[in-house]
Design a protein around this motif. Structure first.
Motif, PDB file in Angstrom:
ATOM      1  N   ARG A 196       4.764  -0.219   6.473  1.00 21.58           N
ATOM      2  CA  ARG A 196       4.646   0.938   5.931  1.00 21.58           C
ATOM      3  C   ARG A 196       5.848   1.523   5.676  1.00 21.58           C
ATOM      4  NH1 ARG A 196       0.145   3.219   8.616  1.00 21.58           N
ATOM      5  NH2 ARG A 196       1.686   4.616   9.888  1.00 21.58           N
TER       6      ARG A 196
ATOM      7  N   GLU B 164       7.968   2.705   2.332  1.00 20.42           N
ATOM      8  CA  GLU B 164       8.450   4.243   2.092  1.00 20.42           C
ATOM      9  C   GLU B 164       9.597   4.490   1.757  1.00 20.42           C
ATOM     10  OE1 GLU B 164       5.456   6.886   5.238  1.00 20.42           O
ATOM     11  OE2 GLU B 164       7.503   6.229   5.739  1.00 20.42           O
TER      12      GLU B 164
ATOM     13  N   LYS C 273      13.957   6.743   5.801  1.00 20.41           N
ATOM     14  CA  LYS C 273      13.405   7.313   7.233  1.00 20.41           C
ATOM     15  C   LYS C 273      13.687   5.836   8.032  1.00 20.41           C
ATOM     16  CE  LYS C 273       9.112   8.562   7.632  1.00 20.41           C
ATOM     17  NZ  LYS C 273       7.811   9.024   7.479  1.00 20.41           N
TER      18      LYS C 273
ATOM     19  N   ARG D 147       0.919  -1.189   0.088  1.00 19.36           N
ATOM     20  CA  ARG D 147       0.177  -0.166   0.042  1.00 19.36           C
ATOM     21  C   ARG D 147       0.764   1.401   0.003  1.00 19.36           C
ATOM     22  NH1 ARG D 147      -4.669   0.770   3.945  1.00 19.36           N
ATOM     23  NH2 ARG D 147      -5.871  -0.607   2.950  1.00 19.36           N
ATOM     24  N   SER D 148       1.989   1.242   0.768  1.00 19.03           N
ATOM     25  CA  SER D 148       2.910   2.643   0.770  1.00 19.03           C
ATOM     26  C   SER D 148       3.419   2.635  -0.413  1.00 19.03           C
ATOM     27  CB  SER D 148       3.682   1.942   2.128  1.00 19.03           C
ATOM     28  OG  SER D 148       4.610   3.060   2.505  1.00 19.03           O
TER      29      SER D 148
ATOM     30  N   ARG E 183       2.414   1.780  -3.302  1.00 18.72           N
ATOM     31  CA  ARG E 183       1.635   2.321  -4.431  1.00 18.72           C
ATOM     32  C   ARG E 183       1.148   3.708  -4.183  1.00 18.72           C
ATOM     33  NH1 ARG E 183      -0.286   1.079  -8.862  1.00 18.72           N
ATOM     34  NH2 ARG E 183      -2.498   1.300  -8.360  1.00 18.72           N
ATOM     35  N   ALA E 184       0.954   3.985  -3.005  1.00 22.54           N
ATOM     36  CA  ALA E 184       0.779   5.330  -2.576  1.00 22.54           C
ATOM     37  C   ALA E 184       1.685   6.355  -3.143  1.00 22.54           C
ATOM     38  CB  ALA E 184       0.502   5.591  -1.131  1.00 22.54           C
ATOM     39  N   ARG E 185       3.212   6.008  -2.835  1.00 21.40           N
ATOM     40  CA  ARG E 185       4.080   6.905  -3.049  1.00 21.40           C
ATOM     41  C   ARG E 185       4.677   7.021  -4.512  1.00 21.40           C
ATOM     42  NH1 ARG E 185       7.240   9.050   0.983  1.00 21.40           N
ATOM     43  NH2 ARG E 185       9.107   8.477  -0.289  1.00 21.40           N
ATOM     44  N   ASP E 186       4.599   5.941  -5.043  1.00 23.72           N
ATOM     45  CA  ASP E 186       5.136   5.456  -6.371  1.00 23.72           C
ATOM     46  C   ASP E 186       4.068   5.348  -7.369  1.00 23.72           C
ATOM     47  OD1 ASP E 186       7.512   3.169  -8.001  1.00 23.72           O
ATOM     48  OD2 ASP E 186       6.268   4.971  -9.088  1.00 23.72           O
ATOM     49  N   PRO E 187       3.668   6.577  -7.992  1.00 25.09           N
ATOM     50  CA  PRO E 187       2.344   6.263  -8.897  1.00 25.09           C
ATOM     51  C   PRO E 187       2.804   5.110 -10.046  1.00 25.09           C
ATOM     52  CG  PRO E 187       3.199   8.462  -8.820  1.00 25.09           C
ATOM     53  CD  PRO E 187       4.273   7.762  -8.301  1.00 25.09           C
TER      54      PRO E 187
ATOM     55  N   PHE F 152      -7.571  -7.898   4.185  1.00 25.92           N
ATOM     56  CA  PHE F 152      -7.523  -6.565   3.979  1.00 25.92           C
ATOM     57  C   PHE F 152      -8.212  -5.897   3.009  1.00 25.92           C
ATOM     58  CE2 PHE F 152      -4.458  -5.740   7.210  1.00 25.92           C
ATOM     59  CZ  PHE F 152      -3.475  -6.692   7.444  1.00 25.92           C
TER      60      PHE F 152
ATOM     61  N   THR G 151      -3.973   3.647  13.317  1.00 27.45           N
ATOM     62  CA  THR G 151      -3.350   3.578  12.175  1.00 27.45           C
ATOM     63  C   THR G 151      -4.490   3.711  10.985  1.00 27.45           C
ATOM     64  OG1 THR G 151      -3.770   1.424  11.838  1.00 27.45           O
ATOM     65  CG2 THR G 151      -1.802   2.213  12.897  1.00 27.45           C
ATOM     66  N   GLU G 152      -5.790   3.784  11.258  1.00 28.47           N
ATOM     67  CA  GLU G 152      -6.734   3.979  10.034  1.00 28.47           C
ATOM     68  C   GLU G 152      -7.566   5.218  10.567  1.00 28.47           C
ATOM     69  OE1 GLU G 152      -5.182   0.957   7.806  1.00 28.47           O
ATOM     70  OE2 GLU G 152      -7.004   1.756   7.136  1.00 28.47           O
TER      71      GLU G 152
END
Lengths: 661, 164
Positions: A513, A517, A524, A198-199, A201-205, A255, A584-585
């Motif tokens: 996550r 990232e 991080k 999920r992480s 996909r969110a950050r790398d289009p 999920f 977290t959600e």
């Protein structure tokens, strides 16, 4: 060693003397086998009295003996350490070899001489399936394959080295056309892996993520398997795997429903990328130099970045493993969905279940089964070596109090129980304890810990931690420049709390996550402290964060609990089912018609109704338990993050407002 | 009156409500809002959207993730008087995509169509959206109320998602 040192000190002047003498002797006699300080251009100190021949020999003997003794000690220590390490690696690899089947691996990617033989037999089966598949997927490797039927031999030889993903002459014509390359490869299909996907996909289009798991299920959450699913009213819960949260909202343990994931074949051609899952496939070999992995069906997949989130396997007691087939058949090692299904079935059909283990899983299952004990005429026994439930986590007074609670849930608790042997007699299991007690039961559930899965360590050449187990990674969860590890299998460096390995759901989410990232360039470190929680029946619930080890000194600040302070009330109020969700959600948008429980406060006889417990290491708070106090986790997290020495922890406890709702 | 007890290495303190009435004198270190290590809320310090915010659930990472990102970005950076009014097409794309995956994005037709187009309806949704964000994203409720039109839409969708 000390002895050697003192002896040496005494002999120092003599040693110096003997060294000069030795050197002279050496030059005279030509002996070079002794441990003598280097001859030649070494400045030697004093020249003591040069003794006679016999004294010489005595000195030489003493020096020699001291030297040999020291050398022997060093050698043994080093050997022992390397032996221990080797044992561990051997044990791991023997496990992986056991599973790396005896099937002759007819690798397609073999020398071309072998190819003409298997290829023709493959063609008739492979060709019809390849053609329809080749059309939509349009992978470069797929291109040669439709040509196969026509000119078999030359093309086969050309195509074979490329088409490494062809499964060896398979029965299933719709065999998965696995992509031979994926930018992001996630090994393991659990919580950490999903959070990473999920992480990413969110950050790398448009990222293309491939998850490979040896389970047959897509990613799911584990906590309900030992909690909510057992309290469901739905008789079909083992099939639907849906549970009703306290606030009435229902959700599945998965999920995402299957439609979230795209097919593995379509991964490379998906315009906006996606997450593809390959189920029922085990990664057996990892080539770090070549950036590729090999599956148990000999398929190879190369990657740019890889996450290892292999989790672990439940440990078993040696006495049970040695007890034989009959006993093993009546034993459950609880971890996966199928374990839940089988235990549910067992619990309806037997008269007595014994849970071995007094930690989180054991206690939760005991409480869950204890609830059923009245319905199904089931005897539930829980046994463990500690003095009370959660004995390794809670301070003794609290552990004792918790044990009483567990007993009131209908569980027969046998504490300070060490299992000596288990035998199967007349279709019942007899557990003999070290102190002689005998427990007869129908089924055993072993909840004695988790062994992190580091099978890939050997082939990948990754470091395994000898203290905590698991892959050793840095604070950014990196094992190598393009390999990360997250979840139960990661032994990582926590900047605040030191190196550790955490086996909790929220940690899997947080570390997954973070790994995601970092795989997309964030760099991080592990900083956001994960939490965990447990409920023991409807009256006792706690949330915890940091290092919560009962061997640390603790300071507990308690107030009397009212009826409003129960896990049930807490989740109803915040409108979330699982407390981790509120962290977290997002939380529910509409606050549930909130409870107005009458403050029947004072009749609570319990001393430890609600409060905060601080765990200290060198006067710094490293862990906090919120005991029947909910929705205060951010404060706890902040205190641990600060890492300050607080003179009066009562003052710190005030920050939690434990008397309020 | 509070009282204290020591059991070996463990100390136990019982406190009454009155004992805890006086404000705490425990010192906490001030948080740096620009700390790169910390978890960020929905809006990053530089004004960008944090697509990895847990509050978005799976919206930015699912099959309709790119459509969602386009729509929300358009809205976020919109400087029109009626914020997001030029983003209708983006939202339509997103809605179409979501309709293809009814399992993932359970359809509540009426609610969606009105909220997606009319940002004015966001006002009523704003307080719920603000409370909806997890506690740790303290910085966001203030800044994101203007974004609440889309986020409340998305959060309500996430809310109804069977799993995130």
């Amino acid at each position: 060693m000390l002895k050697c040192r003192t002896v040496w000190k005494k002999l120092a002047p003599l040693a110096r003397a003997s060294s000069t003498v030795c050197r002279q002797n050496v030059r005279r006699t030509g002996l070079t086998s002794r441990r003598i300080p280097a001859c030649g251009p070494v400045a030697h100190m004093s020249t003591g009295p040069a003794g006679g021949g016999r004294e010489n020999q005595l000195y030489i003997l003493l020096v020699g003996a001291a030297g040999v003794g020291g050398a022997l000690y060093t050698y043994r220590t080093v050997k022992g350490d390397s032996q221990r390490y080797q044992d561990r690696i051997d044990e791991i690899s023997s496990r992986s070899y056991k599973r790396a089947t005896a099937e002759p691996a007819t690798s397609i990617k073999s020398e071309s001489s072998v190819i003409p033989e298997p290829e023709p037999s493959l063609e008739p089966e492979a060709a019809p399936s390849l053609e329809p598949e080749a059309a939509p997927s349009q992978e470069p490797e797929a291109a040669p394959s439709p040509e196969e039927p026509s000119p078999p031999a030359p093309d086969a030889e050309v195509a074979a080295p490329e088409t490494t993903e062809l499964p060896p002459g398979g029965p299933a014509p719709d065999s998965l056309k696995v992509p031979s390359h994926t930018p992001y490869l996630l090994i393991g299909g659990g919580t950490a892996s999903f959070a990473a996907a999920r992480s990413i996909r969110a950050r790398d289009p448009g990222a293309k993520v491939l998850i490979v798991t040896d389970e047959s299920d897509p990613p799911y959450m584990r906590p309900p398997l030992s909690k909510e699913l057992w309290f469901s009213d739905d008789p079909g819960v083992t099939e639907t795997l849906r549970f009703k949260q306290w606030n009435g909202k229902e959700r599945s343990i998965y999920f995402q429903p299957p439609s979230f994931y795209i097919n593995a074949e379509e991964l490379n051609s998906a315009e906006n990328g996606g997450v593809a899952i390959l189920t029922g496939k085990k990664v057996v070999h990892m080539d770090v130099r070549g950036n590729k992995i090999k599956l148990d069906d000999d398929t190879e997949i190369s990657y740019d970045k890889c996450l290892i989130a292999t989790g672990g396997v439940p440990r078993n007691l040696q006495v049970i493993e040695r007890a034989g087939e009959e006993v093993m058949k009546k034993t459950t090692l609880f971890r996966k969905i199928e374990d839940f299904k089988s235990l549910d079935k067992v619990s309806r059909n037997v008269k007595s279940i014994t849970i071995i283990g007094g930690g989180f899983l054991g206690s939760e299952l005991a409480c869950a089964l204890g609830r059923r004990s009245t319905e199904y005429d089931l005897e539930v026994v829980q046994m463990f070596p500690e003095k009370g439930n959660m004995g390794k986590v809670l301070p003794e007074y609290l552990s004792n109090w918790t044990t009483e609670k567990v007993k009131s849930e209908g569980v027969k608790v046998i504490s300070e129980a060490l299992v000596k042997s288990v035998v199967c007699k007349d279709d019942k299991l007899e557990i003999k304890l070290k102190d002689g007690r005998l427990v007869k039961t129908d089924h055993i559930v072993a909840a004695v810990g988790l062994e992190p899965n580091v099978d890939l360590a050997k082939s990948a050449g990754l470091e395994v931690d000898s203290d905590f187990g698991g892959f050793r990674v840095n604070a950014e969860l990196q094992a190598r420049s393009n390999i990360w590890v997250a979840g139960d299998a990661a032994c990582f460096y926590d900047i605040r709390l030191g190196r550790r390995r955490v086996e909790h759901h929220d940690h899997a989410v947080v570390s997954g996550r973070l790994a995601g990232e970092n795989m997309t360039g964030a760099n991080k470190p592990y900083w956001h402290q994960s939490m965990f929680w447990s409920d023991l029946g409807p009256d006792v619930g706690y949330e915890a964060i940091g290092i919560v080890d009962s061997s640390l000194p603790t300071v507990g600040v308690f107030a009397k609990a009212t009826a409003k302070d129960t896990p049930k009330a807490a989740t109803e109020k915040s409108g979330t089912g699982i407390r981790s969700e509120s962290e977290t959600e997002e939380t529910a948008t509409s606050p549930v018609a909130s409870l107005t429980l009458a403050p029947t406060a004072e009749q609570n006889k319990d001393e430890y109704g609600k409060g905060v417990i601080f765990y200290l290491r060198d006067k710094v708070v490293v862990g906090i338990i919120l005991w029947n106090v909910f929705n205060r986790m951010p404060i706890a997290r902040k205190i641990i993050k600060d890492g300050e020495e607080h003179a009066d922890l009562n003052e710190v406890a005030k920050l939690f407002n434990i008397h309020d709702d | 009156m509070s009282y204290c007890r020591q059991e070996g290495k463990d100390r136990i303190i019982f406190v009454t409500k009155e004992d805890h009435e006086a404000p705490s004198n425990a010192e906490l270190i001030a948080d740096d809002p620009n700390d790169p290590y910390e978890e960020q809320g929905l809006i990053l310090p530089n004004g960008d959207i944090n697509w990895n915010c847990p509050c978005l659930g799976g919206m930015a990472s699912g099959p309709c993730g790119s459509q969602f990102k386009e729509a929300f970005s358009c809205f976020h950076y919109s400087k029109e008087e009626v914020k997001g009014s030029e983003c209708i097409d983006n939202f339509r794309n997103m809605q179409e995509c979501m309709q293809r995956y009814p399992e993932l994005y359970p359809q509540e037709e009426d609610k969606e169509s009105t909220q997606a187009e009319a940002s004015s309806s966001s006002v009523s949704a704003a307080p719920t959206e603000g409370s909806a964000l997890p506690p740790e994203t303290d910085s966001t409720p203030g800044t994101s109320t203007s974004e609440s039109a889309v986020s409340s839409d998305s959060t309500s969708l996430v809310d109804n998602q069977t799993a995130s």
